[in-house]
Design a protein around this motif. Sequence first.
Motif, PDB file in Angstrom:
ATOM      1  N   PRO B 251     -18.878   5.938 -31.542  1.00  0.00           N
ATOM      2  CA  PRO B 251     -19.751   7.072 -31.201  1.00  0.00           C
ATOM      3  C   PRO B 251     -20.141   7.123 -29.716  1.00  0.00           C
ATOM      4  N   THR B 252     -20.353   5.966 -29.101  1.00  0.00           N
ATOM      5  CA  THR B 252     -20.779   5.963 -27.695  1.00  0.00           C
ATOM      6  C   THR B 252     -19.891   5.065 -26.865  1.00  0.00           C
ATOM      7  N   LEU B 253     -19.988   5.251 -25.576  1.00  0.00           N
ATOM      8  CA  LEU B 253     -19.229   4.396 -24.639  1.00  0.00           C
ATOM      9  C   LEU B 253     -19.661   2.936 -24.782  1.00  0.00           C
ATOM     10  N   SER B 254     -21.006   2.757 -24.986  1.00  0.00           N
ATOM     11  CA  SER B 254     -21.525   1.389 -25.139  1.00  0.00           C
ATOM     12  C   SER B 254     -20.875   0.683 -26.306  1.00  0.00           C
ATOM     13  N   SER B 255     -20.898   1.338 -27.480  1.00  0.00           N
ATOM     14  CA  SER B 255     -20.331   0.660 -28.658  1.00  0.00           C
ATOM     15  C   SER B 255     -18.817   0.519 -28.509  1.00  0.00           C
ATOM     16  N   PHE B 256     -18.207   1.491 -27.813  1.00  0.00           N
ATOM     17  CA  PHE B 256     -16.765   1.390 -27.547  1.00  0.00           C
ATOM     18  C   PHE B 256     -16.452   0.104 -26.778  1.00  0.00           C
ATOM     19  N   PHE B 257     -17.218  -0.141 -25.716  1.00  0.00           N
ATOM     20  CA  PHE B 257     -16.969  -1.345 -24.924  1.00  0.00           C
ATOM     21  C   PHE B 257     -17.198  -2.610 -25.731  1.00  0.00           C
ATOM     22  N   SER B 262     -12.825  -7.836 -25.863  1.00  0.00           N
ATOM     23  CA  SER B 262     -13.372  -9.171 -26.076  1.00  0.00           C
ATOM     24  C   SER B 262     -14.263  -9.529 -24.897  1.00  0.00           C
ATOM     25  N   ARG B 263     -15.193 -10.439 -25.148  1.00  0.00           N
ATOM     26  CA  ARG B 263     -16.064 -10.997 -24.101  1.00  0.00           C
ATOM     27  C   ARG B 263     -17.055  -9.986 -23.496  1.00  0.00           C
ATOM     28  N   ILE B 264     -17.189  -8.785 -24.083  1.00  0.00           N
ATOM     29  CA  ILE B 264     -18.222  -7.879 -23.566  1.00  0.00           C
ATOM     30  C   ILE B 264     -19.442  -7.965 -24.486  1.00  0.00           C
ATOM     31  N   SER B 265     -20.386  -8.819 -24.087  1.00  0.00           N
ATOM     32  CA  SER B 265     -21.628  -8.977 -24.844  1.00  0.00           C
ATOM     33  C   SER B 265     -22.633  -7.931 -24.367  1.00  0.00           C
ATOM     34  N   GLN B 266     -23.767  -7.884 -25.035  1.00  0.00           N
ATOM     35  CA  GLN B 266     -24.808  -6.945 -24.617  1.00  0.00           C
ATOM     36  C   GLN B 266     -25.225  -7.235 -23.171  1.00  0.00           C
ATOM     37  N   LEU B 267     -25.309  -8.537 -22.877  1.00  0.00           N
ATOM     38  CA  LEU B 267     -25.691  -8.973 -21.533  1.00  0.00           C
ATOM     39  C   LEU B 267     -24.723  -8.438 -20.488  1.00  0.00           C
ATOM     40  N   LYS B 268     -23.463  -8.569 -20.793  1.00  0.00           N
ATOM     41  CA  LYS B 268     -22.429  -8.134 -19.848  1.00  0.00           C
ATOM     42  C   LYS B 268     -22.407  -6.612 -19.744  1.00  0.00           C
ATOM     43  N   LEU B 269     -22.685  -5.975 -20.884  1.00  0.00           N
ATOM     44  CA  LEU B 269     -22.708  -4.514 -20.888  1.00  0.00           C
ATOM     45  C   LEU B 269     -23.826  -4.012 -19.962  1.00  0.00           C
ATOM     46  N   ASP B 270     -24.990  -4.702 -20.032  1.00  0.00           N
ATOM     47  CA  ASP B 270     -26.101  -4.337 -19.166  1.00  0.00           C
ATOM     48  C   ASP B 270     -25.720  -4.500 -17.692  1.00  0.00           C
ATOM     49  N   ASN B 280     -22.989   7.879 -17.963  1.00  0.00           N
ATOM     50  CA  ASN B 280     -23.754   7.957 -19.205  1.00  0.00           C
ATOM     51  C   ASN B 280     -23.050   7.151 -20.293  1.00  0.00           C
ATOM     52  N   PHE B 281     -23.628   6.016 -20.654  1.00  0.00           N
ATOM     53  CA  PHE B 281     -22.989   5.133 -21.620  1.00  0.00           C
ATOM     54  C   PHE B 281     -23.221   5.590 -23.062  1.00  0.00           C
ATOM     55  N   ARG B 282     -23.941   6.716 -23.212  1.00  0.00           N
ATOM     56  CA  ARG B 282     -24.143   7.226 -24.570  1.00  0.00           C
ATOM     57  C   ARG B 282     -23.137   8.321 -24.903  1.00  0.00           C
ATOM     58  N   MET B 283     -22.299   8.687 -23.925  1.00  0.00           N
ATOM     59  CA  MET B 283     -21.324   9.740 -24.189  1.00  0.00           C
ATOM     60  C   MET B 283     -20.205   9.235 -25.095  1.00  0.00           C
ATOM     61  N   LYS B 284     -19.477  10.216 -25.688  1.00  0.00           N
ATOM     62  CA  LYS B 284     -18.347   9.843 -26.528  1.00  0.00           C
ATOM     63  C   LYS B 284     -17.238   9.263 -25.644  1.00  0.00           C
ATOM     64  N   PRO B 285     -16.615   8.230 -26.145  1.00  0.00           N
ATOM     65  CA  PRO B 285     -15.595   7.582 -25.318  1.00  0.00           C
ATOM     66  C   PRO B 285     -14.507   8.545 -24.835  1.00  0.00           C
ATOM     67  N   ARG B 286     -14.147   9.518 -25.708  1.00  0.00           N
ATOM     68  CA  ARG B 286     -13.021  10.357 -25.296  1.00  0.00           C
ATOM     69  C   ARG B 286     -13.379  11.317 -24.158  1.00  0.00           C
ATOM     70  N   MET B 287     -14.675  11.330 -23.801  1.00  0.00           N
ATOM     71  CA  MET B 287     -15.087  12.148 -22.685  1.00  0.00           C
ATOM     72  C   MET B 287     -14.885  11.442 -21.333  1.00  0.00           C
ATOM     73  N   LEU B 288     -14.508  10.198 -21.401  1.00  0.00           N
ATOM     74  CA  LEU B 288     -14.363   9.398 -20.167  1.00  0.00           C
ATOM     75  C   LEU B 288     -13.304  10.014 -19.256  1.00  0.00           C
ATOM     76  N   SER B 289     -13.698  10.223 -18.009  1.00  0.00           N
ATOM     77  CA  SER B 289     -12.744  10.814 -17.068  1.00  0.00           C
ATOM     78  C   SER B 289     -11.946   9.699 -16.368  1.00  0.00           C
ATOM     79  N   TRP B 290     -10.857  10.120 -15.776  1.00  0.00           N
ATOM     80  CA  TRP B 290     -10.010   9.162 -15.050  1.00  0.00           C
ATOM     81  C   TRP B 290     -10.785   8.492 -13.927  1.00  0.00           C
ATOM     82  N   GLU B 291     -11.563   9.318 -13.212  1.00  0.00           N
ATOM     83  CA  GLU B 291     -12.323   8.797 -12.064  1.00  0.00           C
ATOM     84  C   GLU B 291     -13.322   7.743 -12.528  1.00  0.00           C
TER      85      GLU B 291
END
Lengths: 363, 530
Positions: B251-257, B262-270, B280-291
């Motif tokens: 649902p979100t970029l955060s949960s996607f990551f 592997s190795r992306i903990s909450q700490l690392k995400l922060d 915006n880490f709450r956006m849908k992953p498929r909205m991620l732009s190339w840039e």
Amino acid sequence: MSDVVKKLTNLGKSMVKEINNNSSPTFTTKLRSRSNINYDESIGVLRLGDKREERTFINVSQARRFMQTIAVANKCKKFLNENSHTSIRGLYYQLKFSLGANLDEELFSEQGESNPLIEDLELALDVKREDLNLSTARKGVVAGPMVLKDKFAGEKVEIDLTKQGRSGWMIPSDVDNGMEIDSINAEWVLVVEKDAIWQRLNEDKFWKKEDCILISPQGQASRGARRLLRKLADKGLPIIVFTDCDAWGWYIYWTIKTGSMNLAYLGLDIAVPESKFIGVTMQDIKDYDFLDKLTITAKPIDIKKAQDMLSYPWINMHKEWVKELKTVIKTKKKIEQDALQGPRLSFISDYLRDKKENERFLP
Amino acid sequence: MAKDVFTQFKEHSVAEFFKKNKQMLGFSGKIRSLTTIVHELVTNSLDAAEEGRILPDIVVEVSEINKDEGRYLVHIEDNGTGIPEKLIGKALGMMLAGTKFHRYVQQRGQQGIGAAGVTMYSQLTTGKSVKVISGYKGKKVTCEVLIDIRTNKPKVNILNREPSEWHGLIYEAEVKDVKYDKSSYGVYEYLKRTALANPHASITFLDPLGERHIFPRSVDVIPPKPKPVKPHPLGISTSDLIDFAHYSKEPTLSSFFRNTFSRISQLKLDELRNYLPDINFRMKPRMLSWEQADRIVSVFKKIKWISPSSDGIYPIGEKQIKKSIYNILNPEFCEVVERKPKIYRGGIPFIVEVGLAYGGDAGRKIGSSRNGDVIRFANRAPLLFDAGGCGITDAVKSIDWKRYGIKNFDDAPITLIINVSSVHIPYTGAGKQALSSEQDLVDEIRNAIMDVARKMQIHIRGKVRERERATKIKSILKYVEQLSMDLAELADYSERDKINKKLIKLVEIKYSKTKKHNDNESESDNRSVD
């Protein structure tokens, strides 16, 4: 079976025994290197020390030489059994001729390979090469009041050395086996380096006038000549040596006197420590005015030899010789025996007579 | 990505797509095309057997129909699980339908386009359908398969169905514009190399000349099923990230990551978010732009990550490589090293295996001599082409072979087998025939080669010593006969033969193999010269 044949056979037997005891056959001989040559001051002779060397067949670097040594020994045994003689060169060709059992190389490729093996055998068995029916080249000539008996090739002959005419009697390589001195009528022995001077003195009948045996080794003295001198010294005759005035000539004297390093293993058998040196010396230049004009320049190898001789303790111990050698090195001059013919051809006789009567010898 | 590429071509025909991308798909050059065809089919067979936990028996037959046209019949038969009837079309008659896409897993099939590509090639060059016999779960189906080149849909014409205990797949295709050749790019070499890297497989090859080549099975152990692993942030490129994001159902970029890598903990995400406050880490992953993806990838490189797990990597194994080398190259000497997992680009784990075969049939045979040969593999799949631009070749070239007793590698009877295993192989191009010269990768391969080369050097030294020993024995033995003869005569000893025999024995004992070589043995002339 002669003693020598027995010695050769026993050498073989000891090796067969070693092989049957499952060990590599070994051959022990005395070390002939400079490190094992000593000057025996008590008798004034170069001698071989006690250092030994043991060679074994099963060693890559020794196998060929080992095999060759036994080939030489076996060949010599055959000569002895057949009672035939040959030169060391003849032996070399005899060995070279046999192609070797199952061998794709020559048993011997040059005489330089077989010569030292003969010396090894002489040492190991305590015999002389003449005892192995091997002869070296004849060299040296004699005239004087002496009669020899020579048993040779089934014949016995008497040789009167007063009746050898202008050519003299040539010294064979072996003066021991089948050769003996029957009578001597001389008081002393004169050894003359050069054949030309010998001929001069022979023509002067020097040996007749001075009651001496006149010998020329014709350069460096051969084994036969040195062995003959030893025998004459044993008969109580003084040996007086006359050479060119240069290091090489003097070294001929020293070889006769103390023996050479090459043949140190023969020791007293081949040396005449009693011998004395009559000339020519550097001192003579002062004593005989005319000689000063007749000197020639010493070559670098003469100087080198003089320096070498100064380093030999058995020469260095005589201050007279040190003085002579140092003079050569300093003045770079030398004089030939022939120069003494300067004033007149017969001056050589006068010179020798003069020096001998006044005992102006070097030790 | 490739699927996107494909959809872009939807309005054109699949055939058009295939033709335009022929080169990229491995169909360039007549010899290479045939090798690609065999490669796709053999890879399929190996994967099918692996999936079914079966020891693969594969028979490949290439027969000539018309040499001038370059027309050949390719027939392949395996003992895998077979394909269920309803999936035959999808598996063999539909381009880019493979299940392999977008699985982050170590696999052979990273290369190429699969067996459907062969079906397509056959159809495009000869107009004929391919013949397939599949034995799956007690049923044997015989059919013909075509691709509807307008819709990319398979057309399967069932010819026969019968009950059968046999399982496996037989696939037969007629192809044109190819050429059979026994060169190092050809089918024979490809199969030999495949057999080397797949010691659990038995491969039989019947070549167009009627000759039968058998590469027998060396080990009875089926390699473990590769399991998918989550990618490590350091092993990801911008396009990879876009790819993953667009297919993600998170649902979100955060949960996607957190769930995709592997190795992306909450700490690392922060930490990541702190670097990129404007995203915006709450956006849908498929909205991620190339840039945005580009910036995220560069931030990945600044963060200190726990090293990735090497769980998903399955090397061939030292023992297995050794066995297959002995089996296939029959070398005089062989050494294999499997190195510990390493990482390149700071985050992608890989394992290097190097096998060295010396002597025997090792090395490339040229006339009567054998030349140094390097056989490259990525995840067990042989890399036949583009050797010049490959990091493996760079590593081999960087070795100073003289240090290992080899004057010139090119003239030495050596085969080097180098396998790089990773869930992400850094191929140089779409052809997937060469590895890029990543410094970490080249260094690691180089170290592995040096490991085995050192062992080889010891072997060669031993050989030299053995030769020296033999020379020594010979140099003494040649004098034995002459010595025995002279000694027997000299000693008046009648048993000359006994001396002869004893001496030979003594020499042999002294220089026997078992005796420790004594370097201090005085071989020198022990008589000093005056």
